[in-house]
Design an enzyme around this catalytic site. Structure first.
Site, PDB file in Angstrom:
ATOM      1  N   SER A 130       0.816  -1.215   0.000  1.00 21.69           N
ATOM      2  CA  SER A 130       0.000   0.000   0.000  1.00 21.69           C
ATOM      3  C   SER A 130       0.854   1.270   0.000  1.00 21.69           C
ATOM      4  O   SER A 130       1.903   1.325   0.644  1.00 21.69           O
ATOM      5  CB  SER A 130      -0.882   0.012   1.253  1.00 21.69           C
ATOM      6  OG  SER A 130      -1.446   1.296   1.439  1.00 21.69           O
ATOM      7  N   TYR A 154      -2.100   5.106  -4.210  1.00 25.16           N
ATOM      8  CA  TYR A 154      -3.118   6.114  -3.936  1.00 25.16           C
ATOM      9  C   TYR A 154      -2.604   7.356  -4.637  1.00 25.16           C
ATOM     10  O   TYR A 154      -1.599   7.935  -4.232  1.00 25.16           O
ATOM     11  CB  TYR A 154      -3.246   6.378  -2.426  1.00 25.16           C
ATOM     12  CG  TYR A 154      -4.164   5.406  -1.710  1.00 25.16           C
ATOM     13  CD1 TYR A 154      -5.402   5.070  -2.230  1.00 25.16           C
ATOM     14  CD2 TYR A 154      -3.789   4.865  -0.475  1.00 25.16           C
ATOM     15  CE1 TYR A 154      -6.245   4.198  -1.566  1.00 25.16           C
ATOM     16  CE2 TYR A 154      -4.633   3.994   0.201  1.00 25.16           C
ATOM     17  CZ  TYR A 154      -5.851   3.671  -0.358  1.00 25.16           C
ATOM     18  OH  TYR A 154      -6.685   2.809   0.295  1.00 25.16           O
ATOM     19  N   THR A 180      -5.559   2.326  -7.028  1.00 27.74           N
ATOM     20  CA  THR A 180      -6.829   2.164  -6.308  1.00 27.74           C
ATOM     21  C   THR A 180      -7.752   3.320  -6.656  1.00 27.74           C
ATOM     22  O   THR A 180      -7.417   4.489  -6.448  1.00 27.74           O
ATOM     23  CB  THR A 180      -6.576   2.071  -4.794  1.00 27.74           C
ATOM     24  OG1 THR A 180      -5.826   0.874  -4.558  1.00 27.74           O
ATOM     25  CG2 THR A 180      -7.873   2.021  -4.011  1.00 27.74           C
ATOM     26  N   HIS A 286     -13.170  -2.598  -1.726  1.00 31.35           N
ATOM     27  CA  HIS A 286     -12.322  -2.170  -0.615  1.00 31.35           C
ATOM     28  C   HIS A 286     -12.744  -2.857   0.686  1.00 31.35           C
ATOM     29  O   HIS A 286     -12.645  -2.294   1.762  1.00 31.35           O
ATOM     30  CB  HIS A 286     -12.381  -0.648  -0.457  1.00 31.35           C
ATOM     31  CG  HIS A 286     -11.078  -0.016  -0.057  1.00 31.35           C
ATOM     32  ND1 HIS A 286     -10.229   0.557  -0.952  1.00 31.35           N
ATOM     33  CD2 HIS A 286     -10.472   0.138   1.145  1.00 31.35           C
ATOM     34  CE1 HIS A 286      -9.162   1.051  -0.318  1.00 31.35           C
ATOM     35  NE2 HIS A 286      -9.295   0.796   0.954  1.00 31.35           N
TER      36      HIS A 286
END
Ligand SMILES: Cc1cc2nc3c(=O)[nH]c(=O)nc-3n(C[C@H](O)[C@H](O)[C@H](O)COP(=O)(O)O)c2cc1C
Length: 389
Positions: A130, A154, A180, A286
């Site tokens: 992430s 992100y 994402t 998600h």
């Protein structure tokens, strides 16, 4: 290529341990794992991982959608020789399983993503790191060694920082970018709101930003001298509600790595993905953390697969058992991603906990296939399923 690994050997290992009076130190079922995690994690961290958006209706639907399909096992086929291996976008995988990007793992366990990378890499299972990790992508890459890895983006609203993230990920050996789409900003999450708990505000989960040259160049003082200033900068660059499909051409030009879009639920968005020249799709809501009331991913999967043409489609959200993975593959997913299960494994047992969750999942997947008469992923299609009466 590590095909034909004996995943189900974990079963023998556990039973043989039992002969010596040894019981598994970690929970086997997901329900027990979650219960143990609730016991050992701080209430805030547990709530952050376990919780979802709104009434958590989508979280429940994700699980229930798997119950609505039943496997119809076939008998008397030689199932002794099993091979779960596959390849997706040039990535050879021992099984159709990856670890989903889960941010802020430092609140779950001190070793956070480093432990996850070590556990996944020890089994050759790819993980997706992430952007919102508690450790930098470079540190996690080092922990992973040669372990396969993708980077989840992100997309910050600042182009310099976005570009920097992508080139750092390339340099650190991440072999695909997973964008994402479903978090242009954070959803209404009652458990976190009730505890007034947002880890990023205390500097958790922003290591990739704090270590980023483009991010640091925009700070008046370095983060260690003025942590609050750095957090406020993060608050201003994270949300990106202006992002549109057109912007993907910018990313396409920036990197030669495969790009996957995570968070697609509508077939028209799958068609739009093809237009942008990306390479793959992850059907995800998600884990029910963004749109409460959103369609369950398994329900969305068939139409997205049909619309996606040649693009590989992966799925996450609600995958808990080997049987869930078989059902997703039967409905067209090329692989599944695990989220909460490994996060709880991390909370309960660090690196060993993540490895235990993965080995249990892989063993159950292999056994479910074999006991259903299936020895190869290519044999798994819609014909092995019936809708639940
Ligand atoms: C605590 C937590 C943090 C997450 N952080 C991220 C993230 O940083 N980036 C991302 O793309 N998805 C993130 N997700 C979503 C997961 O990648 C995945 O879609 C989700 O966990 C799947 O649902 P499940 O865990 O219920 O199976 C997060 C999920 C959880 C539970």
């Amino acid at each position: 290529m590590e095909g034909r690994l004996d995943f189900s050997g974990y079963q023998n290992e556990i039973y043989l341990g039992g002969l010596g009076g040894e019981k598994p130190g970690l929970p086997i079922s997901y329900a027990d794992l979650e219960a143990k995690a609730r016991e050992v994690m701080t209430p805030e961290a547990f709530g952050y991982v376990a919780g979802g958006a709104g009434s958590e209706d989508t979280m429940r639907q994700n699980l229930e959608a798997f119950r609505r399909w039943r496997i119809v096992p076939r008998m008397l086929r030689d199932v002794s020789d099993r091979d779960l291996s596959t390849e997706i976008l040039g990535l050879a995988m021992p099984a159709p399983v990856m670890l989903a990007p889960v941010g802020v793992l430092g609140i779950v366990h001190g070793d956070g993503e480093l432990a996850v990378a070590r556990a996944a890499s020890s089994l050759g299972i790819p993980f997706v790191l992430s952007t919102a990790a508690s450790n930098t992508m470079e540190a996690v890459a080092e922990a992973a060694g040669v372990g396969p890895r993708w980077f989840q983006l992100y997309w910050p609203n600042d182009q310099e920082i976005a570009a920097s993230f992508v080139s750092r990920a390339e340099d650190a050996g991440y072999s695909a970018i997973v964008v994402t789409l479903d978090v242009p900003q954070l959803a209404w999450r009652p458990r976190d709101l009730q505890g007034a708990f947002l880890p990023f505000l205390t500097g958790e989960g922003i290591a990739n930003y704090l270590g980023d040259p483009a991010f640091r160049a925009q700070l008046d003082e370095p983060p260690d001298e003025n942590p609050t200033g750095a957090v406020l900068k993060w608050v201003s660059v994270f949300p990106h509600p202006t992002l549109t499909w057109e912007r993907l051409s910018w990313l396409r030009e920036r990197t030669s790595l495969p790009i996957l879009l995570k968070g697609v639920l509508h077939p028209d968005d799958a068609r739009a993905a093809i237009e942008t020249g990306v390479n793959g799709i992850i059907v995800s809501n998600h884990g029910g953390r963004q749109v409460d009331g959103a369609i369950a991913t398994l329900d969305a999967l068939p139409a997205v697969v049909e619309a996606a043409g040649d693009l590989p489609v992966l799925l996450d959200s609600g995958v808990r058992t080997g049987a869930d993975a078989v059902k997703a593959i039967a409905l067209g997913a090329r692989a599944v991603l695990l989220g909460r299960p490994y996060a709880f494994g991390l909370g309960v047992g660090g690196e060993d906990g993540v490895r235990h969750v993965l080995r249990s999942f892989l063993a159950e997947l292999e056994l479910t296939m074999a006991l259903s008469g299936l020895t190869r992923l290519s044999e798994i299609d819609r014909s092995i399923l019936e809708p639940s009466p």
